[in-house]
Every structure is written in C-alpha cells, then in structure tokens.
Design an enzyme around this catalytic site. Structure first.
Site, PDB file in Angstrom:
ATOM      1  N   LEU A 110      24.483 -24.708  18.754  1.00  0.00           N
ATOM      2  CA  LEU A 110      23.933 -23.445  19.649  1.00  0.00           C
ATOM      3  C   LEU A 110      24.066 -23.658  20.917  1.00  0.00           C
ATOM      4  O   LEU A 110      23.299 -24.233  21.622  1.00  0.00           O
ATOM      5  CB  LEU A 110      23.492 -22.519  19.075  1.00  0.00           C
ATOM      6  CG  LEU A 110      23.210 -22.816  17.329  1.00  0.00           C
ATOM      7  CD1 LEU A 110      22.998 -21.398  17.262  1.00  0.00           C
ATOM      8  CD2 LEU A 110      25.099 -22.255  17.008  1.00  0.00           C
ATOM      9  N   GLY A 155      23.415 -27.013  15.788  1.00  0.00           N
ATOM     10  CA  GLY A 155      24.169 -26.315  15.013  1.00  0.00           C
ATOM     11  C   GLY A 155      24.864 -27.101  15.324  1.00  0.00           C
ATOM     12  O   GLY A 155      26.239 -27.223  14.288  1.00  0.00           O
ATOM     13  N   GLU A 180      15.117 -27.138  14.976  1.00  0.00           N
ATOM     14  CA  GLU A 180      15.054 -26.236  15.861  1.00  0.00           C
ATOM     15  C   GLU A 180      13.764 -26.207  15.724  1.00  0.00           C
ATOM     16  O   GLU A 180      12.760 -25.231  17.250  1.00  0.00           O
ATOM     17  CB  GLU A 180      15.314 -25.211  14.751  1.00  0.00           C
ATOM     18  CG  GLU A 180      16.979 -24.602  14.955  1.00  0.00           C
ATOM     19  CD  GLU A 180      17.561 -25.540  14.095  1.00  0.00           C
ATOM     20  OE1 GLU A 180      16.849 -26.174  13.697  1.00  0.00           O
ATOM     21  OE2 GLU A 180      18.930 -25.256  13.900  1.00  0.00           O
TER      22      GLU A 180
HETATM   23  C1  LIG Z   1      10.278 -15.713   9.644  1.00  0.00           C
HETATM   24  C2  LIG Z   1      11.509 -15.501  10.938  1.00  0.00           C
HETATM   25  C3  LIG Z   1      12.836 -15.916  10.823  1.00  0.00           C
HETATM   26  C4  LIG Z   1      14.084 -15.402  11.761  1.00  0.00           C
HETATM   27  C5  LIG Z   1      14.868 -16.346  11.671  1.00  0.00           C
HETATM   28  C6  LIG Z   1      15.761 -15.715  12.433  1.00  0.00           C
HETATM   29  C7  LIG Z   1      16.829 -16.368  13.166  1.00  0.00           C
HETATM   30  C8  LIG Z   1      16.614 -17.609  13.719  1.00  0.00           C
HETATM   31  C9  LIG Z   1      16.081 -17.504  15.317  1.00  0.00           C
HETATM   32  C10 LIG Z   1      17.343 -18.480  15.996  1.00  0.00           C
HETATM   33  C11 LIG Z   1      18.142 -19.912  15.472  1.00  0.00           C
HETATM   34  C12 LIG Z   1      18.924 -20.436  16.349  1.00  0.00           C
HETATM   35  C13 LIG Z   1      18.923 -21.520  15.198  1.00  0.00           C
HETATM   36  C14 LIG Z   1      19.655 -22.686  16.321  1.00  0.00           C
HETATM   37  C15 LIG Z   1      20.527 -23.488  16.594  1.00  0.00           C
HETATM   38  C16 LIG Z   1      20.453 -25.243  17.785  1.00  0.00           C
HETATM   39  O1  LIG Z   1      21.795 -25.351  17.708  1.00  0.00           O
HETATM   40  S1  LIG Z   1      19.911 -24.544  19.350  1.00  0.00           S
HETATM   41  C17 LIG Z   1      20.222 -25.606  19.639  1.00  0.00           C
HETATM   42  C18 LIG Z   1      19.381 -27.166  19.994  1.00  0.00           C
HETATM   43  N1  LIG Z   1      20.392 -28.599  20.328  1.00  0.00           N
HETATM   44  C19 LIG Z   1      19.255 -29.632  20.959  1.00  0.00           C
HETATM   45  O2  LIG Z   1      18.016 -29.210  20.865  1.00  0.00           O
HETATM   46  C20 LIG Z   1      19.971 -30.236  21.908  1.00  0.00           C
HETATM   47  C21 LIG Z   1      19.241 -30.543  23.429  1.00  0.00           C
HETATM   48  N2  LIG Z   1      20.534 -31.122  24.447  1.00  0.00           N
HETATM   49  C22 LIG Z   1      19.707 -32.599  23.963  1.00  0.00           C
HETATM   50  O3  LIG Z   1      19.628 -33.486  22.839  1.00  0.00           O
HETATM   51  C23 LIG Z   1      20.999 -33.482  24.992  1.00  0.00           C
HETATM   52  O4  LIG Z   1      21.602 -32.949  26.010  1.00  0.00           O
HETATM   53  C24 LIG Z   1      21.976 -34.271  24.081  1.00  0.00           C
HETATM   54  C25 LIG Z   1      22.817 -33.151  23.327  1.00  0.00           C
HETATM   55  C26 LIG Z   1      21.127 -35.232  23.251  1.00  0.00           C
HETATM   56  C27 LIG Z   1      22.680 -34.565  24.863  1.00  0.00           C
HETATM   57  O5  LIG Z   1      21.651 -35.617  26.348  1.00  0.00           O
HETATM   58  P1  LIG Z   1      22.593 -36.530  27.536  1.00  0.00           P
HETATM   59  O6  LIG Z   1      23.819 -36.619  26.863  1.00  0.00           O
HETATM   60  O7  LIG Z   1      21.356 -37.123  28.070  1.00  0.00           O
HETATM   61  O8  LIG Z   1      22.806 -34.960  28.305  1.00  0.00           O
HETATM   62  P2  LIG Z   1      21.750 -33.503  28.669  1.00  0.00           P
HETATM   63  O9  LIG Z   1      20.336 -34.089  28.110  1.00  0.00           O
HETATM   64  O10 LIG Z   1      21.874 -34.557  30.625  1.00  0.00           O
HETATM   65  O11 LIG Z   1      22.369 -32.386  28.884  1.00  0.00           O
HETATM   66  C28 LIG Z   1      23.689 -32.283  29.755  1.00  0.00           C
HETATM   67  C29 LIG Z   1      23.782 -30.801  30.186  1.00  0.00           C
HETATM   68  O12 LIG Z   1      24.058 -30.370  29.227  1.00  0.00           O
HETATM   69  C30 LIG Z   1      22.940 -29.383  29.330  1.00  0.00           C
HETATM   70  N3  LIG Z   1      22.832 -28.625  27.715  1.00  0.00           N
HETATM   71  C31 LIG Z   1      22.787 -29.754  26.656  1.00  0.00           C
HETATM   72  N4  LIG Z   1      22.115 -29.106  25.165  1.00  0.00           N
HETATM   73  C32 LIG Z   1      22.912 -27.675  25.767  1.00  0.00           C
HETATM   74  C33 LIG Z   1      22.833 -26.759  24.847  1.00  0.00           C
HETATM   75  N5  LIG Z   1      21.945 -26.702  23.395  1.00  0.00           N
HETATM   76  N6  LIG Z   1      22.940 -25.278  25.466  1.00  0.00           N
HETATM   77  C34 LIG Z   1      23.178 -25.635  26.033  1.00  0.00           C
HETATM   78  N7  LIG Z   1      23.486 -26.474  27.209  1.00  0.00           N
HETATM   79  C35 LIG Z   1      22.986 -27.477  27.118  1.00  0.00           C
HETATM   80  C36 LIG Z   1      22.242 -29.792  29.767  1.00  0.00           C
HETATM   81  O13 LIG Z   1      20.709 -28.444  30.272  1.00  0.00           O
HETATM   82  C37 LIG Z   1      22.355 -30.439  30.394  1.00  0.00           C
HETATM   83  O14 LIG Z   1      23.161 -29.477  31.898  1.00  0.00           O
HETATM   84  P3  LIG Z   1      22.791 -29.845  33.828  1.00  0.00           P
HETATM   85  O15 LIG Z   1      24.067 -31.116  33.834  1.00  0.00           O
HETATM   86  O16 LIG Z   1      21.659 -29.966  33.934  1.00  0.00           O
HETATM   87  O17 LIG Z   1      23.297 -28.135  33.916  1.00  0.00           O
END
Ligand SMILES: CCCCC/C=C\C/C=C\CCC/C=C/C(=O)SCCNC(=O)CCNC(=O)[C@H](O)C(C)(C)COP(=O)(O)OP(=O)(O)OC[C@H]1O[C@@H](n2cnc3c(N)ncnc32)[C@H](O)[C@@H]1OP(=O)(O)O
Length: 304
Positions: A110, A155, A180
């Site tokens: 996400l 996601g 998460e």
């Molecule tokens: C009891 C009560 C319960 C209530 C529950 C109710 C509801 C539930 C609530 C919430 C549920 C939410 C569920 C969420 C699901 C998700 O999917 S959250 C997202 C999780 N994703 C991650 O953790 C991945 C994060 N990213 C990475 O680990 C890495 O970026 C990579 C994918 C491995 C790639 O690595 P690399 O190639 O080295 O690239 P960079 O890290 O340098 O990233 C490049 C740019 O992209 C930006 N970025 C990375 N991931 C995201 C993302 N998910 N969203 C937005 N942006 C992202 C990163 O910041 C870099 O940006 P810049 O170029 O620096 O600006």
C-alpha cells in the site's frame, strides 16, 4: 488501443478520481446533451497497468507499472480493478499472469503516502479501493497466477496471496510477507484470513506477529509461494502453470474456487463499511501517523 471518442459522464462523477475512473469503466455515460461534463475517453486509458493479451492462448499478462516501487496508489488500484474487470468480461481470456514492470520489485504494498497526513475522507476512499481490489482479485473467475519478480511486502504480498498459484524469482534479496507489525500497524482481518487460508494458522500467527519477510526458499518452505525459479523463467513458468490450470473445465473450477473462497470474502462483504470506519479511526491516530512518518523517513534515509 487508444480511445479517442468524446464521452459524457455525470458531473457528480468528477468529484473524485476513483469515482471518475470507475464510472467511465462501468459505462456510466450519459447520452449527448444529458447534462454531463465532456471528457475525452483517452484520459481513462491505463497508464499504471499494462495488459498484454494473447487471445490465441486465452491468456493475458498484467504488469504493474508505477515506478519506482509499484506502491499501490489510489490510481494504480483503480486501474488494476478496471483492467481486471475488462479481462473478466472478455470471453477470449480465461487466465491472467500478474507481474511487475518495475525491475526487482513486485509491489512495495500500500502507498504509505495515501495513509499519511491526509484527511479521514481520503483514508475512507483509499481503503474502499483497497477492499475492492482484494475482493475482485480474490473472487475472480479467471485463473490468476502471480509471477513474483521482485520484493513483495505487505499489500504486494496480499495481491500474490489472492492468486491461485505463485511463482517467485530465486533471488535472496526478494522478500515476501505481511510485515505490517514492523510499521507499527496491524494487518486487517481479511489480509490475515487470506494468509491463514494459504499457509495455515500457526505459520500465519508467527509470520504476522513478527512481520516476517521471507526470502524465496523460505517462502516456498512455508507455502507462501508454490514454485521458485530463476528470475528469467518466472513469467514463462507462470504461463505454463496457467495452461495446466486452464485444462480444467472452467465451470467446475470456478464453482470450486468460489466454494473455497466465498466464506472468507463474505466476512468482509458483510462489514465493509465498519471495516472502513475501523481503518479510518486506526490510521488517524496520532501514534499511528507518527509510526508511519518515521517508517517513511527511514526508507528515505536508507539512500543517503
Ligand atoms: C485492533 C485494531 C485493528 C484495526 C485494524 C484496522 C485497520 C488496519 C490498519 C492498517 C492496515 C494497513 C495495511 C498496510 C499494508 C501495506 O502494504 S503498508 C506498506 C508496507 N510496505 C513496506 O513496508 C515496503 C516499504 N518499502 C521497502 O521496503 C523498499 O522500498 C523496497 C520495496 C524493498 C524497495 O527498496 P529499494 O529498491 O531500495 O527502494 P527505496 O526503498 O529506495 O524506495 C524508493 C522510493 O519509494 C518510496 N517507497 C517505498 N515503499 C513505499 C510505499 N509502500 N509507499 C510509498 N512510498 C514508498 C521510498 O520512500 C523511496 O522514496 P524516495 O525516492 O526516497 O522519495
């Protein structure tokens, strides 16, 4: 194929990009002079989801293209659902391979920027789109095979879990899982249900609490993916698997898939609005916003 016709959509549909794209895709088009606002259909051509159909084989390859990391923005989610719906309605297509156009990343999950620093109405709209994506993929009548050609956290993992079969590239740098908790957030019950249905209760409990991201060989061991192959064979293997699944008569396979999955999907369908409210109040908490901001900062600092 580029669409160039001028169409009319009801002006209320122009309020939100999600509604606008969905309305156009679902054909909510008023006849000329119907009081709507003129827009060019070209604007609805997909930018973030590439679909490569192969009518002779009865399949299509769907590639996510939202560089740099295929984060699931509202726009990507919308296009994904529209593209899937088009394929569902295309009688020449019976199976789809889901994969990525971004090197080394299947999907970063996400889009954190959709869940940070926005207002409750935006969170609600975003969450509805996430629900829609999951329901459409999970209940799809098509055979869906994930060709996981890169990292697939949260996601991204969820998309793969909705598929009927998962092929992953053999690169220890690529990890997959519902991480998460590492972000200080909680996987919703339907993410959890999808995982439990795939790898079982005990393995899910451990994976979810610890936010485990599995490299390919471990993902194979735990049953999160079904096959691990060299990177350059991911798509061809996925297409071969698709052909095997398509050898089964559609009606029998579809009824069986529905029987297996409907009870899980129904749990969300029965409480979609409540689930949106839960998400909005959870994500709006100051402590959660702080955690997400810090996580995003850490991602950015990793580079510098
Ligand atoms: C009891 C009560 C319960 C209530 C529950 C109710 C509801 C539930 C609530 C919430 C549920 C939410 C569920 C969420 C699901 C998700 O999917 S959250 C997202 C999780 N994703 C991650 O953790 C991945 C994060 N990213 C990475 O680990 C890495 O970026 C990579 C994918 C491995 C790639 O690595 P690399 O190639 O080295 O690239 P960079 O890290 O340098 O990233 C490049 C740019 O992209 C930006 N970025 C990375 N991931 C995201 C993302 N998910 N969203 C937005 N942006 C992202 C990163 O910041 C870099 O940006 P810049 O170029 O620096 O600006």
């Amino acid at each position: 194929m580029a669409l160039t016709a001028v169409i009319r959509v009801p002006s209320r549909a122009l309020l939100r990009p999600w509604a606008r794209l969905r309305d156009a895709a679902l054909g909510w088009i008023e006849p000329a002079g119907g009081g709507g606002v003129e827009v060019s259909a070209q604007r609805f051509a997909s930018q973030k989801v590439l679909v490569e159909p192969d009518p002779a084989a009865g399949v299509a390859v769907m590639k996510f293209k939202n560089p740099p990391v295929n984060s699931l923005s509202l726009e990507l989610l919308t296009e994904l659902v529209i593209s899937l719906e088009k394929l569902e309605n295309d009688k020449t297509v019976r199976g789809v391979v889901l994969t990525s156009d971004c090197p080394g990343i299947f999907s970063a999950g996400l889009d954190l920027t959709e869940m940070c620093g926005r207002n409750p109405a935006h969170y609600a709209e975003y969450w509805k789109a996430v629900q829609e994506m999951w329901l459409r993929l999970y209940l799809s009548n098509l055979v869906l095979v994930a060709a996981i050609n890169g990292a697939s956290p949260a996601g991204g993992c969820l998309i793969a879990l909705t598929c009927d079969y998962r092929v992953m590239a053999d690169n220890p740098k690529y990890c997959i899982g519902l991480n998460e908790t590492l972000l200080g957030i909680v996987a919703p019950f339907w993410f959890k249900d999808n995982l439990v249905n795939t790898i079982g209760h005990r393995a899910s409990e451990r994976a979810l609490q610890l936010g485990l991201l599995f490299p390919p060989t471990e993902a194979l061991q735990v049953g999160m993916v079904d096959k691990v192959v060299p990177k350059d064979q991911v798509q061809s293997t996925a297409l071969s698997v698709l052909a095997q699944w398509m050898a089964i008569p559609d009606h029998a396979r579809q009824l069986t898939k529905n029987m297996m999955r409907k009870p899980t999907a129904d749990r969300l369908l029965k409480q979609r609005d409540a689930d949106i409210q839960n998400f909005v109040s959870f994500i709006s908490r100051d402590s959660i916003q702080k955690s997400l901001q810090m996580y995003l900062e850490k991602l950015k600092q990793k580079k510098g």
